[in-house]
Scaffold this motif. Structure first.
Motif, PDB file in Angstrom:
ATOM      1  N   GLY A 198      47.288  76.530  69.474  1.00 23.11           N
ATOM      2  CA  GLY A 198      48.207  75.399  69.455  1.00 23.11           C
ATOM      3  C   GLY A 198      48.469  74.882  68.051  1.00 23.11           C
ATOM      4  O   GLY A 198      48.452  73.672  67.813  1.00 23.11           O
ATOM      5  N   LEU A 199      48.747  75.787  67.115  1.00 20.41           N
ATOM      6  CA  LEU A 199      48.906  75.404  65.717  1.00 20.41           C
ATOM      7  C   LEU A 199      50.301  74.849  65.438  1.00 20.41           C
ATOM      8  O   LEU A 199      51.303  75.370  65.930  1.00 20.41           O
ATOM      9  N   GLY A 200      50.337  73.836  64.581  1.00 18.50           N
ATOM     10  CA  GLY A 200      51.611  73.384  64.058  1.00 18.50           C
ATOM     11  C   GLY A 200      52.120  74.332  63.000  1.00 18.50           C
ATOM     12  O   GLY A 200      53.310  74.638  62.940  1.00 18.50           O
ATOM     13  N   THR A 201      51.233  74.814  62.146  1.00 17.46           N
ATOM     14  CA  THR A 201      51.592  75.754  61.091  1.00 17.46           C
ATOM     15  C   THR A 201      50.509  76.814  60.979  1.00 17.46           C
ATOM     16  O   THR A 201      49.320  76.490  60.970  1.00 17.46           O
ATOM     17  N   LEU A 202      50.926  78.048  60.875  1.00 18.90           N
ATOM     18  CA  LEU A 202      50.018  79.182  60.741  1.00 18.90           C
ATOM     19  C   LEU A 202      50.110  79.755  59.337  1.00 18.90           C
ATOM     20  O   LEU A 202      51.200  79.970  58.808  1.00 18.90           O
ATOM     21  N   LEU A 203      48.955  79.998  58.726  1.00 17.31           N
ATOM     22  CA  LEU A 203      48.876  80.680  57.441  1.00 17.31           C
ATOM     23  C   LEU A 203      48.129  81.990  57.652  1.00 17.31           C
ATOM     24  O   LEU A 203      46.950  81.982  58.008  1.00 17.31           O
ATOM     25  N   VAL A 204      48.820  83.102  57.468  1.00 18.59           N
ATOM     26  CA  VAL A 204      48.199  84.423  57.588  1.00 18.59           C
ATOM     27  C   VAL A 204      47.974  84.986  56.197  1.00 18.59           C
ATOM     28  O   VAL A 204      48.934  85.207  55.449  1.00 18.59           O
ATOM     29  N   LEU A 205      46.720  85.198  55.842  1.00 17.82           N
ATOM     30  CA  LEU A 205      46.364  85.905  54.609  1.00 17.82           C
ATOM     31  C   LEU A 205      46.115  87.354  54.986  1.00 17.82           C
ATOM     32  O   LEU A 205      45.262  87.630  55.835  1.00 17.82           O
ATOM     33  N   ILE A 206      46.832  88.280  54.355  1.00 18.55           N
ATOM     34  CA  ILE A 206      46.755  89.667  54.787  1.00 18.55           C
ATOM     35  C   ILE A 206      46.804  90.614  53.599  1.00 18.55           C
ATOM     36  O   ILE A 206      47.467  90.334  52.594  1.00 18.55           O
ATOM     37  N   GLY A 207      46.078  91.719  53.707  1.00 11.76           N
ATOM     38  CA  GLY A 207      46.106  92.730  52.667  1.00 11.76           C
ATOM     39  C   GLY A 207      47.463  93.404  52.609  1.00 11.76           C
ATOM     40  O   GLY A 207      47.953  93.918  53.610  1.00 11.76           O
ATOM     41  N   GLU A 208      48.087  93.376  51.432  1.00 14.75           N
ATOM     42  CA  GLU A 208      49.416  93.955  51.278  1.00 14.75           C
ATOM     43  C   GLU A 208      49.344  95.473  51.110  1.00 14.75           C
ATOM     44  O   GLU A 208      48.321  96.018  50.703  1.00 14.75           O
ATOM     45  N   ARG A 209      50.466  96.111  51.368  1.00 13.33           N
ATOM     46  CA  ARG A 209      50.576  97.554  51.191  1.00 13.33           C
ATOM     47  C   ARG A 209      50.209  97.919  49.747  1.00 13.33           C
ATOM     48  O   ARG A 209      50.839  97.436  48.796  1.00 13.33           O
ATOM     49  N   PRO A 210      49.192  98.752  49.530  1.00 18.43           N
ATOM     50  CA  PRO A 210      48.804  99.091  48.156  1.00 18.43           C
ATOM     51  C   PRO A 210      49.816 100.013  47.497  1.00 18.43           C
ATOM     52  O   PRO A 210      50.447 100.842  48.150  1.00 18.43           O
ATOM     53  N   GLY A 211      49.975  99.834  46.199  1.00 22.22           N
ATOM     54  CA  GLY A 211      50.842 100.704  45.431  1.00 22.22           C
ATOM     55  C   GLY A 211      50.030 101.474  44.413  1.00 22.22           C
ATOM     56  O   GLY A 211      48.792 101.474  44.443  1.00 22.22           O
ATOM     57  N   LEU A 212      50.705 102.095  43.488  1.00 25.74           N
ATOM     58  CA  LEU A 212      50.022 102.896  42.480  1.00 25.74           C
ATOM     59  C   LEU A 212      49.648 102.080  41.248  1.00 25.74           C
ATOM     60  O   LEU A 212      49.148 102.625  40.275  1.00 25.74           O
ATOM     61  N   SER A 213      49.895 100.776  41.306  1.00 25.04           N
ATOM     62  CA  SER A 213      49.433  99.881  40.247  1.00 25.04           C
ATOM     63  C   SER A 213      48.384  98.907  40.763  1.00 25.04           C
ATOM     64  O   SER A 213      47.466  98.536  40.037  1.00 25.04           O
ATOM     65  N   VAL A 214      48.523  98.470  42.009  1.00 23.86           N
ATOM     66  CA  VAL A 214      47.618  97.478  42.585  1.00 23.86           C
ATOM     67  C   VAL A 214      47.234  97.901  44.001  1.00 23.86           C
ATOM     68  O   VAL A 214      48.112  98.145  44.831  1.00 23.86           O
ATOM     69  N   ALA A 215      45.952  97.981  44.271  1.00 27.48           N
ATOM     70  CA  ALA A 215      45.483  98.367  45.604  1.00 27.48           C
ATOM     71  C   ALA A 215      44.821  97.209  46.346  1.00 27.48           C
ATOM     72  O   ALA A 215      44.414  97.368  47.494  1.00 27.48           O
ATOM     73  N   ASP A 216      44.711  96.039  45.688  1.00 27.90           N
ATOM     74  CA  ASP A 216      43.952  94.939  46.308  1.00 27.90           C
ATOM     75  C   ASP A 216      44.726  93.624  46.228  1.00 27.90           C
ATOM     76  O   ASP A 216      44.191  92.586  45.844  1.00 27.90           O
ATOM     77  N   SER A 217      45.989  93.665  46.643  1.00 25.60           N
ATOM     78  CA  SER A 217      46.828  92.468  46.582  1.00 25.60           C
ATOM     79  C   SER A 217      46.912  91.802  47.955  1.00 25.60           C
ATOM     80  O   SER A 217      47.081  92.465  48.977  1.00 25.60           O
ATOM     81  N   LEU A 218      46.814  90.474  47.961  1.00 26.53           N
ATOM     82  CA  LEU A 218      46.936  89.678  49.185  1.00 26.53           C
ATOM     83  C   LEU A 218      48.340  89.099  49.299  1.00 26.53           C
ATOM     84  O   LEU A 218      48.977  88.753  48.294  1.00 26.53           O
ATOM     85  N   GLY A 219      48.798  88.953  50.537  1.00 27.18           N
ATOM     86  CA  GLY A 219      50.005  88.203  50.818  1.00 27.18           C
ATOM     87  C   GLY A 219      49.669  87.026  51.721  1.00 27.18           C
ATOM     88  O   GLY A 219      48.697  87.069  52.477  1.00 27.18           O
ATOM     89  N   LEU A 220      50.454  85.961  51.621  1.00 22.29           N
ATOM     90  CA  LEU A 220      50.266  84.787  52.473  1.00 22.29           C
ATOM     91  C   LEU A 220      51.581  84.526  53.201  1.00 22.29           C
ATOM     92  O   LEU A 220      52.630  84.383  52.565  1.00 22.29           O
ATOM     93  N   TYR A 221      51.526  84.470  54.530  1.00 26.50           N
ATOM     94  CA  TYR A 221      52.707  84.237  55.351  1.00 26.50           C
ATOM     95  C   TYR A 221      52.556  82.918  56.097  1.00 26.50           C
ATOM     96  O   TYR A 221      51.563  82.705  56.803  1.00 26.50           O
ATOM     97  N   LEU A 222      53.540  82.041  55.935  1.00 31.28           N
ATOM     98  CA  LEU A 222      53.529  80.726  56.582  1.00 31.28           C
ATOM     99  C   LEU A 222      54.560  80.713  57.702  1.00 31.28           C
ATOM    100  O   LEU A 222      55.722  81.064  57.479  1.00 31.28           O
ATOM    101  N   THR A 223      54.127  80.323  58.903  1.00 33.86           N
ATOM    102  CA  THR A 223      55.019  80.248  60.056  1.00 33.86           C
ATOM    103  C   THR A 223      54.857  78.908  60.743  1.00 33.86           C
ATOM    104  O   THR A 223      53.751  78.527  61.124  1.00 33.86           O
ATOM    105  N   HIS A 224      55.958  78.172  60.891  1.00 27.50           N
ATOM    106  CA  HIS A 224      55.939  76.893  61.603  1.00 27.50           C
ATOM    107  C   HIS A 224      56.038  77.147  63.101  1.00 27.50           C
ATOM    108  O   HIS A 224      56.825  77.967  63.560  1.00 27.50           O
ATOM    109  N   ARG A 225      55.216  76.436  63.860  1.00 27.42           N
ATOM    110  CA  ARG A 225      55.169  76.590  65.311  1.00 27.42           C
ATOM    111  C   ARG A 225      55.099  78.064  65.712  1.00 27.42           C
ATOM    112  O   ARG A 225      56.002  78.610  66.353  1.00 27.42           O
ATOM    113  N   PRO A 226      54.033  78.752  65.359  1.00 26.62           N
ATOM    114  CA  PRO A 226      53.939  80.192  65.650  1.00 26.62           C
ATOM    115  C   PRO A 226      53.909  80.463  67.150  1.00 26.62           C
ATOM    116  O   PRO A 226      53.293  79.738  67.926  1.00 26.62           O
TER     117      PRO A 226
END
Length: 251
Positions: free
Chosen positions: A165-193
């Motif tokens: 029953g969240l008002g706002t959801l924050l998803v921290l997720i491992g991003e697709r690795p590339g040939l420069s960075v393999a350990d990058s995080l992304g943060l996705y914010l969704t209102h009323r998920p």
């Protein structure tokens, strides 16, 4: 040799501003040996980042050290990393959310820490990023218990957010690795998920991987600005724009 030095000096200023491979030169019709080996190493790191499962017990310990003593765990319908890569649809669906029933419901904000396409990113940066978020979130908002999601895509968080029953959801997720960075995080914010939310209804903060990428506090501050704007407007995604160091507005 003189030409090689001149070429290297030409690219040097730009190399200080990017991790991209630029001005590598050539030996015959191929890359110089050192750059070729470095490229193969980066490719191996990227493959390992995708295929290595999340070490949940170690992550839980890291979260406890960061001040998060309790975390619930969910998993997607993808049985393993191989199926997760081959079947993105299964990564968006929860296997079972029954364990969240005891967590309660009706919270202003909640965080899901998902392995995504780089469990390594979650291990490297997850606890510190969660700590930065918890420190930056307004104190008057009720917070759901943290949820760890394995073999997860971003949309799996919508099911978790609805269950809590969240008002706002924050998803921290491992991003697709590339040939420069393999350990990058992304943060996705969704209102009323809720299941069925489109990607256009989310805000994304990407490239969280200090010291080369975005720092934890900077990412957390951006997330809080977007959170405030989305709560004020009653929606998130393309309607919300981050426009500065102290505010965000609806488009």
């Amino acid at each position: 040799m003189g030409d090689d030095v001149q070429i290297s000096e030409f690219w040097a200023p730009l190399r200080r501003t990017t991790q991209a491979r630029i001005g590598l030169g050539h030996t015959g019709d191929g890359l110089p040996t050192a750059h070729r080996l470095a490229l193969r190493e980066a490719h191996a790191l990227a493959r390992d980042a995708v295929t290595t499962p999340l070490d949940v017990p170690s992550l839980v310990e890291g979260l406890a050290d960061a001040g998060v003593p309790e975390a619930y765990q969910v998993t997607s319908r993808a049985a393993d990393r191989d199926e997760y890569v081959r079947r993105p649809d299964l990564g968006r669906l929860p296997a079972d959310l029954g364990g969240l029933a005891e967590a309660g419901a009706g919270f202003d904000v909640g965080i899901v820490l998902a392995d995504g396409l780089s469990p390594r990113a979650v291990m490297d940066h997850g606890p510190a990023m969660v700590a930065a978020l918890l420190d930056a979130l307004p104190g008057d908002l009720t917070r759901a218990p943290l949820v760890i999601a394995t073999n997860a895509r971003v949309a799996l968080g919508d099911h978790v957010g609805e269950a809590l029953g969240l008002g706002t959801l924050l998803v921290l997720i491992g991003e697709r690795p590339g040939l420069s960075v393999a350990d990058s995080l992304g943060l996705y914010l969704t209102h009323r998920p809720r299941p069925g939310r489109a990607d256009s209804e989310r805000n994304c903060i990407s490239n969280i991987h200090p010291p080369e990428g975005l720092g934890y506090r900077q990412a957390a501050a951006t997330a809080v600005r977007l959170l405030g704007a989305s709560r004020e407007l009653g929606r998130s995604g393309v309607a919300v724009k981050d426009i500065g160091v102290d505010r965000a507005l609806g488009g």
